[in-house]
Design a protein around this motif. Structure first.
Motif, PDB file in Angstrom:
ATOM      1  N   SER A   1       8.297  -1.723  -5.174  1.00 13.57           N
ATOM      2  CA  SER A   1       9.207  -1.499  -4.045  1.00 13.57           C
ATOM      3  C   SER A   1       8.410  -0.856  -2.915  1.00 13.57           C
ATOM      4  O   SER A   1       7.293  -0.373  -3.124  1.00 13.57           O
ATOM      5  CB  SER A   1      10.371  -0.578  -4.442  1.00 13.57           C
ATOM      6  N   GLY A   2       9.013  -0.840  -1.733  1.00 15.44           N
ATOM      7  CA  GLY A   2       8.366  -0.179  -0.604  1.00 15.44           C
ATOM      8  C   GLY A   2       8.184   1.303  -0.842  1.00 15.44           C
ATOM      9  O   GLY A   2       7.134   1.878  -0.532  1.00 15.44           O
ATOM     10  N   HIS A   3       9.208   1.954  -1.419  1.00 13.71           N
ATOM     11  CA  HIS A   3       9.107   3.390  -1.717  1.00 13.71           C
ATOM     12  C   HIS A   3       8.005   3.658  -2.734  1.00 13.71           C
ATOM     13  O   HIS A   3       7.213   4.595  -2.577  1.00 13.71           O
ATOM     14  CB  HIS A   3      10.444   3.930  -2.243  1.00 13.71           C
ATOM     15  N   ALA A   4       7.955   2.817  -3.778  1.00 14.94           N
ATOM     16  CA  ALA A   4       6.923   2.993  -4.805  1.00 14.94           C
ATOM     17  C   ALA A   4       5.527   2.777  -4.212  1.00 14.94           C
ATOM     18  O   ALA A   4       4.580   3.478  -4.578  1.00 14.94           O
ATOM     19  CB  ALA A   4       7.162   2.031  -5.963  1.00 14.94           C
ATOM     20  N   ALA A   5       5.397   1.830  -3.284  1.00 15.95           N
ATOM     21  CA  ALA A   5       4.100   1.575  -2.645  1.00 15.95           C
ATOM     22  C   ALA A   5       3.644   2.796  -1.860  1.00 15.95           C
ATOM     23  O   ALA A   5       2.482   3.200  -1.955  1.00 15.95           O
ATOM     24  CB  ALA A   5       4.201   0.366  -1.720  1.00 15.95           C
TER      25      ALA A   5
ATOM     26  N   SER B   1       4.523   5.914  -2.257  1.00 19.04           N
ATOM     27  CA  SER B   1       4.236   7.003  -3.188  1.00 19.04           C
ATOM     28  C   SER B   1       2.907   6.775  -3.914  1.00 19.04           C
ATOM     29  O   SER B   1       2.057   7.676  -3.980  1.00 19.04           O
ATOM     30  CB  SER B   1       5.376   7.122  -4.201  1.00 19.04           C
ATOM     31  N   LEU B   2       2.704   5.582  -4.442  1.00 19.62           N
ATOM     32  CA  LEU B   2       1.479   5.264  -5.168  1.00 19.62           C
ATOM     33  C   LEU B   2       0.262   5.361  -4.251  1.00 19.62           C
ATOM     34  O   LEU B   2      -0.776   5.907  -4.627  1.00 19.62           O
ATOM     35  CB  LEU B   2       1.570   3.861  -5.771  1.00 19.62           C
ATOM     36  N   ALA B   3       0.385   4.853  -3.044  1.00 24.57           N
ATOM     37  CA  ALA B   3      -0.753   4.822  -2.119  1.00 24.57           C
ATOM     38  C   ALA B   3      -1.207   6.221  -1.720  1.00 24.57           C
ATOM     39  O   ALA B   3      -2.397   6.453  -1.520  1.00 24.57           O
ATOM     40  CB  ALA B   3      -0.412   4.005  -0.882  1.00 24.57           C
ATOM     41  N   THR B   4      -0.285   7.174  -1.616  1.00 29.93           N
ATOM     42  CA  THR B   4      -0.695   8.529  -1.238  1.00 29.93           C
ATOM     43  C   THR B   4      -1.491   9.204  -2.353  1.00 29.93           C
ATOM     44  O   THR B   4      -2.314  10.070  -2.084  1.00 29.93           O
ATOM     45  CB  THR B   4       0.511   9.409  -0.847  1.00 29.93           C
ATOM     46  N   GLU B   5      -1.276   8.788  -3.593  1.00 27.72           N
ATOM     47  CA  GLU B   5      -2.019   9.349  -4.716  1.00 27.72           C
ATOM     48  C   GLU B   5      -3.288   8.544  -5.020  1.00 27.72           C
ATOM     49  O   GLU B   5      -4.348   9.103  -5.244  1.00 27.72           O
ATOM     50  CB  GLU B   5      -1.136   9.365  -5.961  1.00 27.72           C
ATOM     51  N   PHE B   6      -3.163   7.230  -5.023  1.00 26.78           N
ATOM     52  CA  PHE B   6      -4.248   6.322  -5.408  1.00 26.78           C
ATOM     53  C   PHE B   6      -5.232   6.083  -4.263  1.00 26.78           C
ATOM     54  O   PHE B   6      -6.409   5.844  -4.491  1.00 26.78           O
ATOM     55  CB  PHE B   6      -3.623   5.008  -5.881  1.00 26.78           C
ATOM     56  N   LYS B   7      -4.767   6.149  -3.041  1.00 27.77           N
ATOM     57  CA  LYS B   7      -5.556   5.945  -1.819  1.00 27.77           C
ATOM     58  C   LYS B   7      -6.354   4.630  -1.848  1.00 27.77           C
ATOM     59  O   LYS B   7      -7.586   4.636  -1.765  1.00 27.77           O
ATOM     60  CB  LYS B   7      -6.462   7.128  -1.562  1.00 27.77           C
ATOM     61  N   PRO B   8      -5.651   3.503  -1.929  1.00 26.53           N
ATOM     62  CA  PRO B   8      -6.353   2.207  -1.967  1.00 26.53           C
ATOM     63  C   PRO B   8      -6.969   1.854  -0.616  1.00 26.53           C
ATOM     64  O   PRO B   8      -6.516   2.326   0.428  1.00 26.53           O
ATOM     65  CB  PRO B   8      -5.227   1.223  -2.306  1.00 26.53           C
ATOM     66  N   HIS B   9      -8.001   1.029  -0.656  1.00 23.49           N
ATOM     67  CA  HIS B   9      -8.620   0.543   0.577  1.00 23.49           C
ATOM     68  C   HIS B   9      -7.773  -0.551   1.218  1.00 23.49           C
ATOM     69  O   HIS B   9      -7.779  -0.724   2.423  1.00 23.49           O
ATOM     70  CB  HIS B   9     -10.021   0.000   0.294  1.00 23.49           C
ATOM     71  N   VAL B  10      -7.068  -1.316   0.390  1.00 23.07           N
ATOM     72  CA  VAL B  10      -6.238  -2.411   0.889  1.00 23.07           C
ATOM     73  C   VAL B  10      -4.909  -2.438   0.128  1.00 23.07           C
ATOM     74  O   VAL B  10      -4.874  -2.160  -1.060  1.00 23.07           O
ATOM     75  CB  VAL B  10      -6.985  -3.770   0.796  1.00 23.07           C
ATOM     76  N   ILE B  11      -3.855  -2.741   0.856  1.00 21.68           N
ATOM     77  CA  ILE B  11      -2.510  -2.848   0.285  1.00 21.68           C
ATOM     78  C   ILE B  11      -1.986  -4.234   0.634  1.00 21.68           C
ATOM     79  O   ILE B  11      -1.935  -4.602   1.808  1.00 21.68           O
ATOM     80  CB  ILE B  11      -1.572  -1.765   0.848  1.00 21.68           C
ATOM     81  N   ILE B  12      -1.636  -5.003  -0.391  1.00 25.45           N
ATOM     82  CA  ILE B  12      -1.091  -6.335  -0.180  1.00 25.45           C
ATOM     83  C   ILE B  12       0.419  -6.202  -0.330  1.00 25.45           C
ATOM     84  O   ILE B  12       0.919  -5.957  -1.413  1.00 25.45           O
ATOM     85  CB  ILE B  12      -1.700  -7.348  -1.166  1.00 25.45           C
ATOM     86  N   MET B  13       1.141  -6.310   0.790  1.00 23.91           N
ATOM     87  CA  MET B  13       2.542  -5.899   0.894  1.00 23.91           C
ATOM     88  C   MET B  13       3.495  -7.080   1.074  1.00 23.91           C
ATOM     89  O   MET B  13       3.413  -7.794   2.076  1.00 23.91           O
ATOM     90  CB  MET B  13       2.683  -4.959   2.097  1.00 23.91           C
TER      91      MET B  13
ATOM     92  N   LEU C   1       4.956   0.965   8.036  1.00 24.16           N
ATOM     93  CA  LEU C   1       5.048   2.004   9.062  1.00 24.16           C
ATOM     94  C   LEU C   1       4.902   3.397   8.450  1.00 24.16           C
ATOM     95  O   LEU C   1       4.249   4.269   9.022  1.00 24.16           O
ATOM     96  CB  LEU C   1       6.363   1.891   9.830  1.00 24.16           C
ATOM     97  N   ALA C   2       5.506   3.599   7.286  1.00 22.34           N
ATOM     98  CA  ALA C   2       5.385   4.896   6.605  1.00 22.34           C
ATOM     99  C   ALA C   2       3.926   5.163   6.218  1.00 22.34           C
ATOM    100  O   ALA C   2       3.426   6.281   6.387  1.00 22.34           O
ATOM    101  CB  ALA C   2       6.282   4.929   5.367  1.00 22.34           C
ATOM    102  N   LEU C   3       3.244   4.141   5.725  1.00 21.49           N
ATOM    103  CA  LEU C   3       1.835   4.291   5.342  1.00 21.49           C
ATOM    104  C   LEU C   3       0.968   4.580   6.562  1.00 21.49           C
ATOM    105  O   LEU C   3       0.042   5.392   6.498  1.00 21.49           O
ATOM    106  CB  LEU C   3       1.354   3.037   4.621  1.00 21.49           C
ATOM    107  N   ARG C   4       1.250   3.928   7.681  1.00 24.01           N
ATOM    108  CA  ARG C   4       0.497   4.172   8.918  1.00 24.01           C
ATOM    109  C   ARG C   4       0.738   5.593   9.451  1.00 24.01           C
ATOM    110  O   ARG C   4      -0.130   6.171  10.085  1.00 24.01           O
ATOM    111  CB  ARG C   4       0.896   3.170  10.007  1.00 24.01           C
ATOM    112  N   GLY C   5       1.917   6.136   9.170  1.00 26.92           N
ATOM    113  CA  GLY C   5       2.253   7.464   9.660  1.00 26.92           C
ATOM    114  C   GLY C   5       1.748   8.600   8.786  1.00 26.92           C
ATOM    115  O   GLY C   5       1.889   9.767   9.139  1.00 26.92           O
TER     116      GLY C   5
END
Length: 151
Positions: free
Chosen positions: A64-68, A70-82, A96-100
């Motif tokens: 989900s967008g929320h899970a993405a 949350s996961l990205a703030t911990e995992f810090k991936p170089h690329v996110i395929i959304m 937008l949340a990830l960019r912010g």
């Protein structure tokens, strides 16, 4: 083609569209990278993460967008395929949340959708995506695109 330039992994890059990406598939196993595959279809997200892991990427799935976010703030991936069309918190909102968020704002975000590029552009708010990849294309093209963000 999306044209805004930004920094990814400390390097200046041009945003691009994979719908018309004419780059020969490279040896995707040569890159060292991390990624997150996001889709509300659990099987699709898992298949995406599995495929990219076979191509040499450490990749995790989010459903989900929320899970993405949350996961990205911990995992810090170089690329996110959304994926875009997700219930509740769609791909636009998640991007937008990830960019912010200072922890994830430098991650490359690829719009991974069945929408065509023209339809995607109608909804883009503020250059939240670095690239566009239309579902149904050869997976090797996605690996090539992801490789562009790994260097």
């Amino acid at each position: 083609m999306i044209s805004k330039k930004r920094r990814v992994n400390g390097k200046r890059t041009s945003k691009c569209s994979c719908g018309r990406l004419d780059v020969a598939p490279s040896d995707a196993r040569s890159f060292q990278n991390t990624g997150t595959g996001v889709d509300d279809n659990v099987s699709a997200a898992q298949a995406l993460a599995t495929y990219l892991s076979f191509e040499g990427m450490e990749c995790k799935a989010a459903f989900s967008g929320h899970a993405a976010a949350s996961l990205a703030t911990e995992f810090k991936p170089h690329v996110i395929i959304m994926d875009i069309a997700m219930p509740d918190f769609d791909g636009y909102q998640a991007a937008l949340a990830l960019r912010g968020d200072v922890r994830t704002k430098e991650a490359a975000i690829v719009a991974f959708t069945a929408f065509d590029e023209a339809e995607l552009r109608q909804h883009v708010v503020d250059h939240e995506f670095d690239a566009y990849y239309q579902k149904g294309q050869a997976p090797s093209r996605l690996a090539t695109l992801v490789t562009l963000f790994a260097h």
